[in-house]
Design an enzyme around this catalytic site. Structure first.
Site, PDB file in Angstrom:
ATOM      1  N   HIS A 389       0.821  -1.216   0.000  1.00 42.31           N
ATOM      2  CA  HIS A 389       0.000   0.000   0.000  1.00 42.31           C
ATOM      3  C   HIS A 389       0.850   1.259   0.000  1.00 42.31           C
ATOM      4  O   HIS A 389       2.049   1.248   0.289  1.00 42.31           O
ATOM      5  CB  HIS A 389      -0.972   0.008   1.186  1.00 42.31           C
ATOM      6  CG  HIS A 389      -0.322   0.112   2.539  1.00 42.31           C
ATOM      7  ND1 HIS A 389      -0.026   1.320   3.133  1.00 42.31           N
ATOM      8  CD2 HIS A 389       0.077  -0.845   3.429  1.00 42.31           C
ATOM      9  CE1 HIS A 389       0.524   1.107   4.332  1.00 42.31           C
ATOM     10  NE2 HIS A 389       0.599  -0.198   4.529  1.00 42.31           N
ATOM     11  N   CYS A 408       2.563  -5.004   6.946  1.00 38.38           N
ATOM     12  CA  CYS A 408       2.283  -4.722   5.541  1.00 38.38           C
ATOM     13  C   CYS A 408       3.495  -4.046   4.898  1.00 38.38           C
ATOM     14  O   CYS A 408       4.431  -3.634   5.576  1.00 38.38           O
ATOM     15  CB  CYS A 408       1.051  -3.831   5.412  1.00 38.38           C
ATOM     16  SG  CYS A 408      -0.504  -4.692   5.777  1.00 38.38           S
TER      17      CYS A 408
END
Length: 497
Positions: A389, A408
């Site tokens: 992301h 992440c």
């Protein structure tokens, strides 16, 4: 991390229990795991086997005397070359053909699919080598008298693995020649410094970098460039100044670099023999994303990966969607440990940062400039709830230490990656992607063809010119892997007695 002896003892106990269970008849296993009630005075019904009749084991091929001698030599050489041993082992005798064949099959499994069993893998080591039975190929190689070709086809067929194999040979030789002397602590060394510490630095750098003049005690411009090259090899800020981090990296013993290369060769064996041509790879330890076309990198960018304690898992999957302007559904752990205390300490924190409370407990941060996911999220199925992301916090990308996320992977150039993945889609041109970002609505752009993504943990790898690069072992996974391999080897040695 447990000591090797503790781990070995635990594994041996587990294996012993498993072996005992396996020695029981199948009906006894069922009775122990799911016993059926039997009325007193009644005779229990005879057990019904739920297993198919075992297939007879395929016979081992018979070697000629010449093949036995060739196989023994191949095994002796390949164990060392493939990083399965730290030093030359006792030669395998050619006299016992069956034993030699079994050792060759064990060697093939180790080189082709690694040395761990399923139980040895940690949960966040989400890669598993494909099943591999070496016997059919070996039998065919014996029949056609092509043992050398069979050996050569066993390792992972990738440049990344081959370059580690070459690096392993070089660093083994460096270690055998005595390695390098430890550089003494002292003031930072930079341009115009002189003295014995500079002379020692030159000798140290020249061992890995043949373009460095090994003699001299002056820190000149050429030495500045040599220091910068070394710093790039170790993932450090290429300042040309020898300070604490650079000194520590240079002082890692050559023997430890050998073990580091061996650990990374092992992890290469967990990958399929045929990687997708178009794929994305993230090096977790180096915090870098690279897009590949075949075995060649096309583009790369910096990333931010999980800090120790919030490790980014190793895994393989396929990106199926790009979410533009994604909201962030906050994981419960992060909400409980980090965000709710902030709201309690500073009432209004949620409102000021775009969070809303759902069902009284769950937190969601609305899409926008404040969203922790930025403007792009790249979705792929995985059991860890991780993804790639964007991020509004850009400062970390300028750092040379980028392990800072909750697991992440944050990307330096997410819009560039989105446009690359959506290339050829008439609906999602770069202009359309930018317009969607500016509009602010949450939109999911599905890829016409999912793109493979691999999150990998490389602490040793070679650059395009073959120069070895090293990173720290931030999660301790190199050491854990070595301990697991040693424990399994100890268990196998015990079982062979």
């Amino acid at each position: 991390m447990h000591s090797i002896s503790t781990t070995t003892s635990r594994l041996i106990r587990t294996v012993a229990a498993t072996a005992l269970l396996a020695s029981l008849p199948f009906s006894a296993v069922v009775a122990q795991t799911n016993p059926l009630p039997v009325d007193q005075g009644q005779t229990p019904p005879p057990p019904v086997s739920l297993l198919p009749a075992p297939m007879p084991a395929a016979p081992l091929p018979t070697l000629s005397d010449a093949q036995a001698k060739q196989l023994a030599k191949l095994l002796d050489a390949d164990r060392l070359a493939q990083g399965l041993s730290t030093s030359a082992s006792l030669p395998v005798g050619a006299g016992d053909s069956d034993r030699l064949v079994r050792e060759a099959l064990d060697h093939a499994r180790a080189v082709h699919a690694g040395r761990l069993a399923e139980a040895d893998f940690q949960r966040d080591w989400g890669l598993r080598p494909p099943a591999f039975d070496p016997l059919p190929g070996f039998t065919d190689a014996v029949r056609r008298d092509r043992l050398a070709a069979w050996f050569a086809a066993l390792p992972p067929p990738y440049t990344g693995y081959d370059s580690l194999k070459t690096g392993l040979d070089r660093y083994r030789q460096i270690a055998a020649d005595g390695g390098w002397a430890t550089l003494a602590a002292g003031p930072d060394m930079t341009i115009n410094a002189t003295g014995p510490r500079v002379a020692a630095l030159r000798k140290r750098l020249a061992i890995e970098d043949k373009s460095v003049a090994a003699s001299g005690d002056t820190f000149d411009l050429e030495l500045v460039e040599a220091v910068r090259r070394a710093q790039r090899r170790y993932g450090l800020n290429p300042s040309g100044i020898v300070a604490g981090q650079t000194l520590a990296a240079l002082n890692v013993p050559a023997a430890q670099r050998v073990h580091q290369i061996m650990a990374n060769m092992e992890r290469w064996r967990w990958l399929p023999q045929d990687l997708p041509r178009d794929r994305i790879q993230v090096n977790i330890a180096a915090a870098v994303l690279t897009v590949f076309d075949g075995d060649k990198p096309v583009t790369s960018m910096r990333a931010v990966t999980g800090r120790p304690g919030d490790e980014t898992p190793m895994l393989s999957s396929a990106i199926h969607s790009v979410v533009i302007n994604p909201p962030w559904n906050v994981p419960t752990g992060i909400a409980t440990k980090e965000l709710w205390p902030k709201e309690k300490a500073n009432p209004g924190y949620f409102r000021r940062n775009g969070f809303k409370v759902i069902d009284g407990t769950r937190l969601q941060q609305q899409a926008g400039d404040q969203s922790a996911l930025g403007r792009f999220k790249f979705d792929f199925a995985n059991p860890y709830s991780v993804y790639l992301h964007d991020t509004p916090s850009r400062a970390k990308f300028a750092s040379f230490s980028r392990l800072a996320s909750h697991g992440c992977v944050r990307l330096e150039k997410p819009e560039e990656l989105a446009n690359l993945l959506l290339k050829g889609d008439a609906t999602w041109t770069p202009e359309a992607v930018r317009a969607a970002v500016d509009k602010g609505d949450t939109v999911r752009a599905r890829l016409a063809k999912p793109v493979a993504v691999y999150l990998l943990y490389w602490t040793a790898f070679a650059s395009g010119n073959g120069q070895m690069n090293f990173r720290d072992d931030p999660y301790g996974w190199d050491g854990t892997l070595a301990a697991k391999i040693e424990a399994r080897s100890a268990r196998q040695a015990l079982a062979a007695r």
